[in-house]
Write a protein that holds these residues in place. Structure first.
Motif, mmCIF file in Angstrom:
data_model
loop_
_atom_site.group_PDB
_atom_site.id
_atom_site.type_symbol
_atom_site.label_atom_id
_atom_site.label_comp_id
_atom_site.label_asym_id
_atom_site.label_seq_id
_atom_site.Cartn_x
_atom_site.Cartn_y
_atom_site.Cartn_z
ATOM 1 N N ARG A 146 0.823 -1.209 0.000
ATOM 2 C CA ARG A 146 0.000 0.000 0.000
ATOM 3 C C ARG A 146 0.857 1.260 0.000
ATOM 4 N N ASN A 148 1.717 2.523 -3.493
ATOM 5 C CA ASN A 148 0.639 3.204 -4.210
ATOM 6 C C ASN A 148 0.342 4.571 -3.590
ATOM 7 N N GLU A 149 0.539 4.675 -2.291
ATOM 8 C CA GLU A 149 0.386 5.983 -1.646
ATOM 9 C C GLU A 149 1.450 6.952 -2.160
ATOM 10 N N ASP A 197 0.421 8.201 -5.564
ATOM 11 C CA ASP A 197 -0.606 9.249 -5.479
ATOM 12 C C ASP A 197 0.014 10.586 -5.074
ATOM 13 N N ARG A 198 0.948 10.533 -4.143
ATOM 14 C CA ARG A 198 1.612 11.758 -3.702
ATOM 15 C C ARG A 198 2.457 12.353 -4.829
ATOM 16 N N LYS A 219 1.861 12.145 -8.075
ATOM 17 C CA LYS A 219 0.967 12.789 -9.044
ATOM 18 C C LYS A 219 0.466 14.134 -8.531
ATOM 19 N N ALA A 220 0.367 14.245 -7.222
ATOM 20 C CA ALA A 220 -0.105 15.499 -6.623
ATOM 21 C C ALA A 220 1.050 16.442 -6.286
ATOM 22 N N THR A 259 5.549 14.687 -3.098
ATOM 23 C CA THR A 259 6.636 13.798 -2.663
ATOM 24 C C THR A 259 7.895 14.606 -2.376
ATOM 25 N N HIS A 275 8.426 2.152 -9.002
ATOM 26 C CA HIS A 275 7.050 1.656 -8.891
ATOM 27 C C HIS A 275 6.738 0.657 -10.007
ATOM 28 N N VAL A 306 4.079 5.708 -13.615
ATOM 29 C CA VAL A 306 4.560 6.330 -12.377
ATOM 30 C C VAL A 306 6.079 6.476 -12.433
#
Length: 393
Positions: free
Chosen positions: A68, A71-72, A75-76, A78-79, A82, A93, A98
């Motif tokens: 998990r 995948n977190e 997401d970070r 893409k936003a 990170t 990944h 990604v």
């Protein structure tokens, strides 16, 4: 926190999942010094970087079994949330999109500590990711050589064993050939054996090393491979220039891989008498070279071995015992019998081994030696008796 990270890893047996989770925590802390310490911890060993990549890389990223935390991180990424540590983890990944995004982010503000993860992507199985990473790293190596060459060398030479790894190594050589001397000087301080061998090859091809440099490396370098290559190059140069003094200096050193090159050079220059004196040398190859020189000069090598072995000596020549085994006959076996009772265990073991090679094992003398206080002698005696027993069947 960096110390806590190391303690956590040690207590959990360096489990990769624990490492990744710990790196994420360090990254979220935002503490620049802790992040730098974490990078130092994971990049000082290229194999650890590869281990992280292997953990993150499986393609079943859509499965519920995929970690998990990874995948977190995606997401970070893409936003754009990170930090430097989670960005390099995202570059491994399982989702190629990604990885490609992570590579783009790394190339926006490239840092030396992140380079090992970019180098990994140069071997990526996904062409868009691989091509992007290759283009970026090539530019860094050629435009900012002083900053990135040393880090690249230590990691890329480890990755050359990977599929598609040779491309990066070729780029590394290309950058190093044009690198200023001060940059190569930084590389000389690397503790990586692979980096030191790489540096030696680069400097050799560039013609940077003088004969004195080669001799110094052959005599003093701690890496056997470098010593051998430097010794060979120095001996070859000495033969071309007639530097017998250099060949003698190399031949007198304690490293057999260097001595062999030097003695071969002396042989080519006709100094066979000097080589004949090494008939009872400790090295198998040098004894063979000496026997060839003896043959060419009319010296009876076997007679020399017989004389040395038969002569009473407090410390018999182990090289002569081995040489007699290599070139003698079964009839020479009795010369070795007295040595079976020698007070030095190494001499007894050598004598038994020589008798086995000559196929002249006296069972009645060797059989009691299986109770010898020296394990080395016991092993030699058992092997000799087994060989003798097999021959008698």
């Amino acid at each position: 926190m960096a110390e806590a990270l190391q303690e956590t890893l040690e207590s959990r047996g360096f489990a990769v999942d624990v490492l990744v989770e710990a790196l994420v925590r360090v990254d979220k802390s935002g503490d620049a010094s802790e992040i730098a310490a974490a990078f130092a911890l994971i990049t000082e060993t290229p194999a650890l970087v590869s281990l992280i990549d292997d953990y993150c890389r499986p393609a079943y990223w859509t499965s519920s079994h995929y970690p998990r935390v990874l995948n977190e991180i995606a997401d970070r990424l893409k936003a754009r949330r990170t930090g430097p540590l989670t960005t390099v983890i995202a570059a491994s990944h399982g989702d190629g999109r990604v990885r490609e995004l992570a590579v783009r982010r790394l190339l926006e503000d490239p840092r030396p500590e992140q380079l090992p993860f970019l180098l990994l992507r140069m071997t990526d199985w996904a062409e868009p990711v691989r091509d992007l990473a290759r283009a970026g790293v090539i530019a860094l190596l050629h435009d900012r050589t002083a900053t990135f060459l040393v880090v690249a060398a230590e990691t890329m030479l480890h990755l050359r064993r990977r599929q598609r790894g040779e491309f990066g190594v070729k780029q590394l050589y290309a950058a190093a050939y044009d690198a200023p001397d001060d940059v190569l000087g930084k590389l000389s301080r690397s503790v990586s054996p692979a980096a030191q061998r790489f540096l030696f090859e680069v400097r050799t091809r560039r013609g940077d090393l003088t004969l004195d440099d080669l001799v110094r490396l052959a005599l003093r370098n701690i890496d056997k491979s470098i010593r051998a290559r430097a010794g060979d190059a120095a001996a070859r140069d000495a033969v071309w220039t007639g530097r017998v003094d250099v060949l003698r200096k190399l031949a007198a050193c304690r490293h057999d891989e260097v001595r062999i090159s030097a003695l071969t050079g002396l042989s080519r220059l006709g100094h066979l008498d000097e080589i004949v004196t090494l008939l009872d040398d400790r090295s198998t190859l040098i004894r063979a070279l000496a026997r060839d020189a003896a043959r060419r000069t009319g010296v009876d090598a076997v007679a020399r071995y017989r004389a040395i072995v038969a002569a009473p000596a407090e410390r018999p020549s182990l090289g002569a015992i081995a040489g007699l085994a290599e070139s003698g006959r079964a009839e020479d076996g009795p010369l070795l019998y007295p040595l079976l009772r020698h007070p030095m265990a190494k001499v007894r073991a050598y004598a038994v081994g020589a008798l086995r090679i000559l196929d002249a094992v006296p069972v009645d003398l060797v059989k009691p030696m299986v109770d010898d206080p020296s394990k080395r002698v016991v092993r030699a005696a058992l092997r000799a008796l087994q060989t003798r027993g097999s021959a008698m069947r």
